[in-house]
Design a protein around this motif. Structure first.
Motif, PDB file in Angstrom:
ATOM      1  N   ALA A 640      -1.605 -39.388 -33.103  1.00  0.00           N
ATOM      2  CA  ALA A 640      -0.144 -40.087 -32.802  1.00  0.00           C
ATOM      3  C   ALA A 640       0.829 -40.180 -33.745  1.00  0.00           C
ATOM      4  N   ALA A 641       2.009 -39.650 -33.131  1.00  0.00           N
ATOM      5  CA  ALA A 641       3.369 -39.871 -33.623  1.00  0.00           C
ATOM      6  C   ALA A 641       3.928 -40.397 -33.242  1.00  0.00           C
ATOM      7  N   GLN A 642       5.100 -41.149 -33.759  1.00  0.00           N
ATOM      8  CA  GLN A 642       6.633 -41.132 -33.546  1.00  0.00           C
ATOM      9  C   GLN A 642       7.490 -40.797 -32.693  1.00  0.00           C
ATOM     10  N   ASP A 643       8.524 -40.541 -31.958  1.00  0.00           N
ATOM     11  CA  ASP A 643       9.264 -40.017 -31.775  1.00  0.00           C
ATOM     12  C   ASP A 643      10.357 -39.003 -33.140  1.00  0.00           C
ATOM     13  N   GLY A 644      10.621 -38.067 -32.811  1.00  0.00           N
ATOM     14  CA  GLY A 644      11.604 -37.659 -33.602  1.00  0.00           C
ATOM     15  C   GLY A 644      10.970 -36.499 -34.348  1.00  0.00           C
ATOM     16  N   GLU A 645      11.431 -36.330 -35.670  1.00  0.00           N
ATOM     17  CA  GLU A 645      10.355 -35.181 -36.546  1.00  0.00           C
ATOM     18  C   GLU A 645       8.639 -35.650 -36.679  1.00  0.00           C
ATOM     19  N   ASN A 646       8.273 -35.090 -37.289  1.00  0.00           N
ATOM     20  CA  ASN A 646       7.256 -35.594 -38.316  1.00  0.00           C
ATOM     21  C   ASN A 646       6.192 -34.655 -38.862  1.00  0.00           C
ATOM     22  N   HIS A 647       4.636 -35.253 -39.588  1.00  0.00           N
ATOM     23  CA  HIS A 647       4.514 -33.761 -40.458  1.00  0.00           C
ATOM     24  C   HIS A 647       3.409 -34.096 -40.152  1.00  0.00           C
ATOM     25  N   LEU A 648       2.390 -32.801 -40.186  1.00  0.00           N
ATOM     26  CA  LEU A 648       1.251 -32.734 -40.084  1.00  0.00           C
ATOM     27  C   LEU A 648       0.413 -32.206 -41.661  1.00  0.00           C
ATOM     28  N   TYR A 649       0.534 -32.996 -42.760  1.00  0.00           N
ATOM     29  CA  TYR A 649      -0.458 -32.598 -43.886  1.00  0.00           C
ATOM     30  C   TYR A 649      -1.569 -31.648 -43.923  1.00  0.00           C
ATOM     31  N   ILE A 650      -2.273 -30.747 -44.274  1.00  0.00           N
ATOM     32  CA  ILE A 650      -3.465 -30.191 -43.793  1.00  0.00           C
ATOM     33  C   ILE A 650      -4.351 -29.892 -45.101  1.00  0.00           C
ATOM     34  N   GLN A 651      -5.736 -30.074 -45.074  1.00  0.00           N
ATOM     35  CA  GLN A 651      -6.607 -29.235 -45.945  1.00  0.00           C
ATOM     36  C   GLN A 651      -7.483 -28.779 -44.973  1.00  0.00           C
ATOM     37  N   ARG A 652      -8.321 -27.986 -45.832  1.00  0.00           N
ATOM     38  CA  ARG A 652     -10.217 -27.855 -45.120  1.00  0.00           C
ATOM     39  C   ARG A 652     -10.894 -27.531 -46.939  1.00  0.00           C
ATOM     40  N   VAL A 653     -12.164 -27.608 -46.626  1.00  0.00           N
ATOM     41  CA  VAL A 653     -12.961 -27.838 -47.347  1.00  0.00           C
ATOM     42  C   VAL A 653     -13.799 -26.746 -47.252  1.00  0.00           C
ATOM     43  N   PHE A 654     -14.170 -26.135 -48.228  1.00  0.00           N
ATOM     44  CA  PHE A 654     -14.808 -24.225 -48.379  1.00  0.00           C
ATOM     45  C   PHE A 654     -16.698 -24.867 -48.117  1.00  0.00           C
ATOM     46  N   THR A 655     -17.244 -24.174 -48.121  1.00  0.00           N
ATOM     47  CA  THR A 655     -18.716 -24.167 -48.026  1.00  0.00           C
ATOM     48  C   THR A 655     -18.852 -24.297 -50.051  1.00  0.00           C
ATOM     49  N   ASP A 656     -18.284 -23.680 -50.423  1.00  0.00           N
ATOM     50  CA  ASP A 656     -18.546 -23.389 -51.830  1.00  0.00           C
ATOM     51  C   ASP A 656     -17.818 -24.568 -52.222  1.00  0.00           C
ATOM     52  N   GLY A 657     -17.133 -26.142 -51.477  1.00  0.00           N
ATOM     53  CA  GLY A 657     -16.082 -26.843 -52.223  1.00  0.00           C
ATOM     54  C   GLY A 657     -14.937 -26.781 -52.412  1.00  0.00           C
ATOM     55  N   ALA A 658     -14.393 -25.642 -52.365  1.00  0.00           N
ATOM     56  CA  ALA A 658     -13.283 -25.182 -52.713  1.00  0.00           C
ATOM     57  C   ALA A 658     -12.742 -26.132 -51.815  1.00  0.00           C
ATOM     58  N   VAL A 659     -11.159 -26.536 -52.097  1.00  0.00           N
ATOM     59  CA  VAL A 659     -10.024 -26.977 -50.927  1.00  0.00           C
ATOM     60  C   VAL A 659      -9.127 -26.495 -51.552  1.00  0.00           C
ATOM     61  N   SER A 660      -8.741 -25.708 -49.708  1.00  0.00           N
ATOM     62  CA  SER A 660      -7.185 -25.147 -49.317  1.00  0.00           C
ATOM     63  C   SER A 660      -6.069 -25.339 -50.602  1.00  0.00           C
ATOM     64  N   PRO A 661      -4.964 -24.668 -50.682  1.00  0.00           N
ATOM     65  CA  PRO A 661      -3.858 -25.731 -50.291  1.00  0.00           C
ATOM     66  C   PRO A 661      -3.005 -26.056 -49.427  1.00  0.00           C
ATOM     67  N   LEU A 662      -2.639 -27.294 -49.776  1.00  0.00           N
ATOM     68  CA  LEU A 662      -1.689 -28.320 -48.717  1.00  0.00           C
ATOM     69  C   LEU A 662      -0.887 -28.109 -47.939  1.00  0.00           C
ATOM     70  N   GLN A 663      -0.348 -27.756 -46.762  1.00  0.00           N
ATOM     71  CA  GLN A 663       0.136 -26.889 -45.613  1.00  0.00           C
ATOM     72  C   GLN A 663       0.875 -28.533 -45.661  1.00  0.00           C
ATOM     73  N   ASP A 664       2.266 -28.512 -44.747  1.00  0.00           N
ATOM     74  CA  ASP A 664       3.162 -29.369 -44.445  1.00  0.00           C
ATOM     75  C   ASP A 664       3.860 -28.929 -43.482  1.00  0.00           C
ATOM     76  N   VAL A 665       3.403 -29.333 -42.000  1.00  0.00           N
ATOM     77  CA  VAL A 665       3.172 -28.496 -40.798  1.00  0.00           C
ATOM     78  C   VAL A 665       4.387 -29.445 -40.058  1.00  0.00           C
ATOM     79  N   SER A 666       6.030 -29.288 -39.536  1.00  0.00           N
ATOM     80  CA  SER A 666       6.220 -29.640 -39.121  1.00  0.00           C
ATOM     81  C   SER A 666       6.518 -29.469 -37.952  1.00  0.00           C
ATOM     82  N   PHE A 667       6.662 -30.874 -37.159  1.00  0.00           N
ATOM     83  CA  PHE A 667       6.553 -31.155 -35.393  1.00  0.00           C
ATOM     84  C   PHE A 667       7.437 -31.774 -34.806  1.00  0.00           C
TER      85      PHE A 667
END
Length: 667
Positions: A640-667
């Motif tokens: 759910a998001a408001q009208d106008g510019e929004n940001h998605l912040y996303i990472q993922r966790v791998f099988t060895d427990g490592a976490v990918s760099p944080l990504q900022d995706v505007s939409f």
């Protein structure tokens, strides 16, 4: 209203300008003349005004030119006009040669119109005189389609009548039309070099009778059309009939010249009581049928292609016919008991195909040998092929007077008793290489093999593949033998796996043999020889150096493709050959896509098979944990998001427990 003709000329040309000067002739050149004017298909002479032929649709005009001048050939122009209106004379086309032709379309004229035509030839000496004026009456009306019938072949339904090779009369009826002059017909639309046959009615408005012998059983057809004197043709009439399956078929054991051959005859039809057969049109030999089968004898007196015609009879009535053609020769028969295998004795049976044979001469491409024939004119030849491959045996028979027969030449393949062993890739030090094993030897159930002096191992099946790992530079022998069902082994095959004097390199990333951007990757080095004390290396991004240990650790910054080139440093300071390894650098970042206005995201990208969980939130919302879909093309989440510019912040966790760099995706 003036009428005219549309013309399609068979060939036209113009006189060549600027001819070279010619030698002075003894007398003035004479222009060519035209003779033998007429119409073709059907052939009709030049008609007079009082007595002339009819013509219609596409009519062919033809003349013959007479001239004494050298080439080029004369050009003939054709002219035509309505009878009584010479002022409407029109040149309708031209053609080249001694027998020029011109096809004229008369469809623009009404039936009954009388046309006059003539022709004029010209060559380098100028135009000759006009030919005779010929006349024709236009007839563009096609005759009626014919009626077709047959008493012998009167049904189109199974099981049919008659039989293959059994002649039947077919009646073509004009239906009383006196315009029909002939019938053109074909059987099953089979091409005929001289054109389709033509039959004429027995009188104007009458019928024609033709005999047709069907070539095979089953559904057949005759197509017929009517022709008139003007060359017009009706539509085709198709007459379909079914031919009964009562013809014989034969198997002929061809014994050669002067010896007794046998013919075995058979028919499907249960009412067949006897068979007959002839050779090259000679007298027929009749044999009774028992259970629709019979056997007869033949003696061929000469070499060559023989035509054998077989007949089947139901009582005295011909039920069917079939023709076979065989080649008779005195070249001896040559046969082997089985597929030859190298190193194993093989027996060839040599059979005489002429009388009085006392011996055979043979060779396998080398010196000719002789073997005595048995009393029945045959011999058993034992031969052991030295190796696998293609061989040719040539055999002649010899009679008591020393005469030799036509040679029998037979090429055959010998199976190699040794197994086939091969590789598709160049061996690399420390890297597995696939070795393929296969054989055509019957009864092989698997293989045993050794590599570079190691222990013997086994693999099942007549076609197999195994992996081996070269541990040093230079040659490493690979030896394999086929295992037969009784446990015995075939002869061995040995190949050398040649490894260049270059280090072996193995890449280990965090998740297999690919690197990941931002994560350390390890290259493990295998020395090509024991005196290697270090390595020089260069990476695709320009990083280079020297290491003493057997590993290089490298963290690629960006996804894409990379390479490592490495050489071994020998104890004396010399360098080995280089090894280049190209590798893929995978992207830990997440691809985000979806129909944003509908409130859905999809997460995908590289490394999906080692992704456990996605951590994401929109704007300042709470962090969501969504398990990765291991089977789909992506993991779908709703937001759910408001009208106008929004940001998605996303990472993922791998099988060895490592976490990918944080990504900022505007939409």
């Amino acid at each position: 209203m003036r009428r005219y003709a549309t013309v399609a000329a068979l060939s036209t040309t113009a006189l060549v300008a600027g001819l070279a000067p010619r030698a002075q002739a003894a007398s003035a050149p004479t222009p060519p003349t035209v003779t033998d004017q007429g119409l073709l298909n059907p052939d009709r002479p030049c008609g007079t005004q009082a007595d002339h032929p009819s013509a219609g649709q596409f009519t062919m005009f033809t003349v013959h030119t007479v001239g004494t001048n050298p080439p080029p050939s004369p050009t003939t122009s054709f002219a035509m006009w309505p009878d009584g209106h010479p002022d409407q004379r029109t040149v309708i086309g031209s053609s080249i040669g001694a027998n020029p032709r011109l096809q004229v379309d008369l469809r623009g004229y009404a039936d009954g119109t009388v046309l006059a035509w003539t022709a004029q030839a010209s060559d380098v000496s100028g135009p000759g005189p006009d030919g005779a004026v010929c006349y024709l009456t236009v007839d563009n009306t096609a005759p009626p389609t014919p009626l077709v019938s047959s008493k012998k072949y009167a049904t189109a339904n199974y099981p049919g009548t008659g039989g293959a090779g059994v002649p039947g009369n077919f009646i073509f009826d004009t239906g009383g039309s006196r315009d029909v002059t002939s019938f053109e017909y074909s059987v099953n639309r089979m091409p005929v070099a001289a054109g389709n046959p033509v039959a004429a009615p027995n009188h104007p408005g009458g019928r024609a009778k033709v005999s047709v012998a069907p070539s095979s059983s089953g559904s057949e057809y005759v197509e017929v059309r009517s022709l008139d004197a003007a060359g017009n043709a009706s539509d085709w009439t198709k007459y379909t009939f079914y031919v009964r399956d009562s013809a014989p078929f034969a198997t002929i054991d061809n014994a050669g010249i002067g010896l007794t051959s046998h013919i075995r005859l058979q028919a499907i039809s249960t009412d067949v009581t006897s068979f007959g057969y002839t050779v090259d049109g000679g007298p027929e030999t009749r044999v009774p049928a028992i259970g629709q089968k019979a056997t007869g004898s033949l003696v061929f007196t000469s070499a060559g292609t023989k035509t054998i015609v077989e007949h089947s009879y139901a009582g005295k009535k011909l039920a069917g016919a079939h023709t076979d053609r065989i080649v008779v020769t005195d070249a001896p028969g040559v046969s082997a008991a089985a597929d030859p295998i190298s190193g194993r004795p093989e027996t060839f049976t040599l059979t005489a195909r002429s009388v009085g044979v006392v011996a055979f001469k043979y060779d396998f491409g080398g010196d000719q040998q002789r073997i005595t024939a048995d009393a029945d004119g045959s011999a058993k030849l034992s031969w052991t092929p030295p190796a696998g491959g293609t061989y040719t045996i040539t055999v002649t028979s010899v009679d008591g007077a020393g005469h030799e027969s036509t040679p029998a030449v037979q090429t055959f393949y010998v199976i190699d008793a040794h197994p086939n062993v091969g590789i598709n890739d160049t061996p690399v030090l420390g890297q597995p290489i696939e070795v393929f094993l296969w054989t055509d030897v019957p009864g092989v159930t698997g293989f045993v093999y050794t590599f570079d002096g190691g222990t013997q191992q086994s693999v099942h099946g007549p076609n197999a593949a195994v992996d081996v790992v070269p541990r040093h530079a230079g040659d490493s022998p690979f030896t394999a033998q086929g295992v037969l069902a009784d446990g015995t082994l075939t002869p061995p095959t040995t190949i050398q796996l040649s490894v260049p004097d270059a280090p072996g390199v193995t890449l280990t990333g965090p998740y297999g043999n690919s690197a990941v951007a931002g994560r350390p990757a390890t290259f493990t080095l295998v020395p090509p020889t024991q005196d290697v004390v270090g390595y020089q290396y260069t990476l695709a991004d320009g990083t280079s150096g020297t290491v003493d240990e057997a590993t290089i650790t490298y963290t690629p910054a960006d996804p894409g493709y990379g390479s490592l080139t490495v050489r071994g440093v020998h104890r004396d300071g010399s360098l080995s050959a280089d090894t280049r390894v190209d590798y893929i650098v995978l992207d830990p970042q997440i691809d985000t896509w979806g129909i944003y206005e509908n409130g859905w995201f999809a997460f995908s990208g590289d490394l999906m098979d080692v992704t456990v969980t996605y951590l994401w939130h929109v704007n300042d919302g709470p962090v969501q944990e969504t398990p990765a879909d291991p089977d789909g093309y992506g993991t779908f989440v709703q937001y759910a998001a408001q009208d106008g510019e929004n940001h998605l912040y996303i990472q993922r966790v791998f099988t060895d427990g490592a976490v990918s760099p944080l990504q900022d995706v505007s939409f």
